[in-house]
Motif scaffolding. Sequence first.
Motif, PDB file in Angstrom:
ATOM      1  N   GLY A 165       0.820  -1.206   0.000  1.00 19.66           N
ATOM      2  CA  GLY A 165       0.000   0.000   0.000  1.00 19.66           C
ATOM      3  C   GLY A 165       0.850   1.251   0.000  1.00 19.66           C
ATOM      4  O   GLY A 165       2.088   1.201   0.095  1.00 19.66           O
ATOM      5  N   HIS A 166       0.196   2.400  -0.090  1.00 15.14           N
ATOM      6  CA  HIS A 166       0.895   3.679  -0.101  1.00 15.14           C
ATOM      7  C   HIS A 166       1.536   3.921   1.259  1.00 15.14           C
ATOM      8  O   HIS A 166       1.012   3.487   2.295  1.00 15.14           O
ATOM      9  CB  HIS A 166      -0.091   4.802  -0.439  1.00 15.14           C
ATOM     10  N   THR A 193       1.596   6.331   3.159  1.00 13.09           N
ATOM     11  CA  THR A 193       0.758   7.032   4.146  1.00 13.09           C
ATOM     12  C   THR A 193      -0.122   6.057   4.924  1.00 13.09           C
ATOM     13  O   THR A 193      -0.481   6.324   6.078  1.00 13.09           O
ATOM     14  CB  THR A 193      -0.133   8.078   3.456  1.00 13.09           C
ATOM     15  N   GLU A 194      -0.472   4.921   4.302  1.00 12.84           N
ATOM     16  CA  GLU A 194      -1.266   3.918   5.013  1.00 12.84           C
ATOM     17  C   GLU A 194      -0.464   3.298   6.154  1.00 12.84           C
ATOM     18  O   GLU A 194      -1.022   2.930   7.192  1.00 12.84           O
ATOM     19  CB  GLU A 194      -1.736   2.836   4.036  1.00 12.84           C
ATOM     20  N   ASP A 214      -2.040   3.303   9.719  1.00 10.70           N
ATOM     21  CA  ASP A 214      -2.593   2.022  10.164  1.00 10.70           C
ATOM     22  C   ASP A 214      -1.504   0.986  10.437  1.00 10.70           C
ATOM     23  O   ASP A 214      -1.700  -0.206  10.206  1.00 10.70           O
ATOM     24  CB  ASP A 214      -3.545   1.498   9.072  1.00 10.70           C
TER      25      ASP A 214
END
Length: 651
Positions: free
Chosen positions: A249-250, A252-253, A257
Amino acid sequence: MKMITLSKSQEEVFKKLAVELSMSKLIEACNKSVDFSSLNSNEQLDVLKVTNAFYRSAEQIINDSTYDAFLSEFSTYNPDHPYLLTVEPEVLADSKTVPLPKKMLSTDKAYSFEEIKKWIDRLLKAAIEVGVSESEIQIKVTPKLDGYAAYDDGISLYTRGDGARGQDITRAFNKGLQVANNGDRGLGPGEIVIKKSYFDTVLSDKFENSRNIQAAIIAEKKVDESIQKAIDVGACVFFPFLSLENWIGHYTEILVDFESIVEKMWSAVDYDIDGVVLEVTNETLKEHMGATRHHHRWQIAFKVNAESAEVKVLNVTPQTSRTGRVTPVAELEPTKLSGATISRATVHHYNMVKTNGVGPGAIVQLVRSGLVIPKIEKVIKAVEPQLAKECPSCGTHLIWESDHLVCPNKTDCPAQTENTLVHFFKTLGNNDGFGPKVIEKLHEFGIKKIHEIYELKQESFVSFGFGDKTAQNLVEQLQVSRDVEIEDWRFLAAFGVSRLAGGNCEKLLQHHSLDSLFEATVEDLVQLDGFAQVSADAIVEGLANIKEEFLKLSALNFNLTITPKASEKSPGETPVFGKIIVFTGAMTQGSRGDMEKQAKALGAKVAKSVTGKTSLLVTGDKVGANKINAARDKGVQVLSELDYLALISTY
């Protein structure tokens, strides 16, 4: 706490190393009867060298967290020492070494989220330097296997050695060692590992830890009979890193999270792990960041120094997830662990509650595995298990599905409604526009049922905050989803009934039409091949739950292709009727999905993996010889794509 002493074999290893440190001082350091920080730099280095050598020769004397703490202390005052800047060596290799096909470096380590954020900051800085957009920075997260590192080039298998040279241990494959998940050879670096579940139930009484087994597999001598059996049944494998379960994922994820992503990867495999590995996927960025002599700068391992405590369970509370699985959460006597007060911990699934006796009064070993994730490691004192009977979200009685209790009420359970909407459009797969983000927004405005979405007009979407053009597109995509042809079994599967994925939907519709299926009884389903009593009970109840919603959707006249009935097929019609076929590799004459659909239309059964029951393996491009030979060894007929098409060409 049990005092650490040296065994005879450990004493032999110690003598081979010829370090200046005395054996008594080593034992004192390992038992922490002397503070590691009180040792001088040379003594600290000797402790690191010896304990590392013990670990690599399957004679581990201290746990990973203690070694990492020693290493951290040493690096504080000796940050540029060569021991820290090169791969920790296999110092006791008795066989000659050979160059590795590709360098196998170690991995830089982090023990806190703050360190991970600093690593991401370095990625962002490097991206600016090389002109890579932030939108292109994707991170892959995989479990960090705790096994024996090796490199497979498809011909030979090598130990990691010092990262540049290792030993040839191809003999491990000659002993029957398999690649995990029946994968192909030649996928590069990986680890020799053994399934935790197999070790715990079969080998833990005979071997102190799994590293003893891994060392035996690569040794020149014949392995113990129990280890050979573990190899033969596929419990011991070589697991290439490229084949590991992963999250991508990116970046920022990760920042938002991180905890849940780590927790998911922590439990993704049935092998010992000692952390997770994060790495950037952009090749330009990887090349720019490069590596030290010790590790790649574009990669980092998040590791945990776990603390544990014995805690009393007060209650087991059910929580319904978006998918309908009901998760048991243990309410605990508040306990201080790693600086935090822990009062709740997930018990993974209800079969663990049932088989391990988790309920009020049970005593469990609680581990705080870094971050704030409390985990129940094992049950010390079992009691009568506390099992949920009804869904805490909607009150529907729960059913068993493998290890899990699930709520079968897919259409009216408040906890599941959003996921039900996402699942419907994802399974249809014949339109664009209704992804998770759009569904989430609709759900916020009170849209709970699938048919409610189809009732929306353009102005409704605009009132929910969508732009005029987007709103018009969404209305058009709803019409597309009704007009584009899809299989009736796919339409049924989109409703998410428990135990009714695509394969079972197709089987049912070979005997019942969509209209009559809702009148089928449990007894009707049990008579069909592949439907046991438990599945039949769950399916009939699940169909009853979705019937009202299904009829509303069916009235919208979706363009459905009808599954041929079993009675319409004759064994003499096609050369593949009744045969079990597996398609593998890249097909050149059409997609694999199209070929599978065609095979089913000709009366064949399509499977995803080769077993002794497989009739045909149809191979496209880039299929490894090992996979083909393994199939032939099972008595499976192997056909190329063109030979298969010639076989069915007249049908």
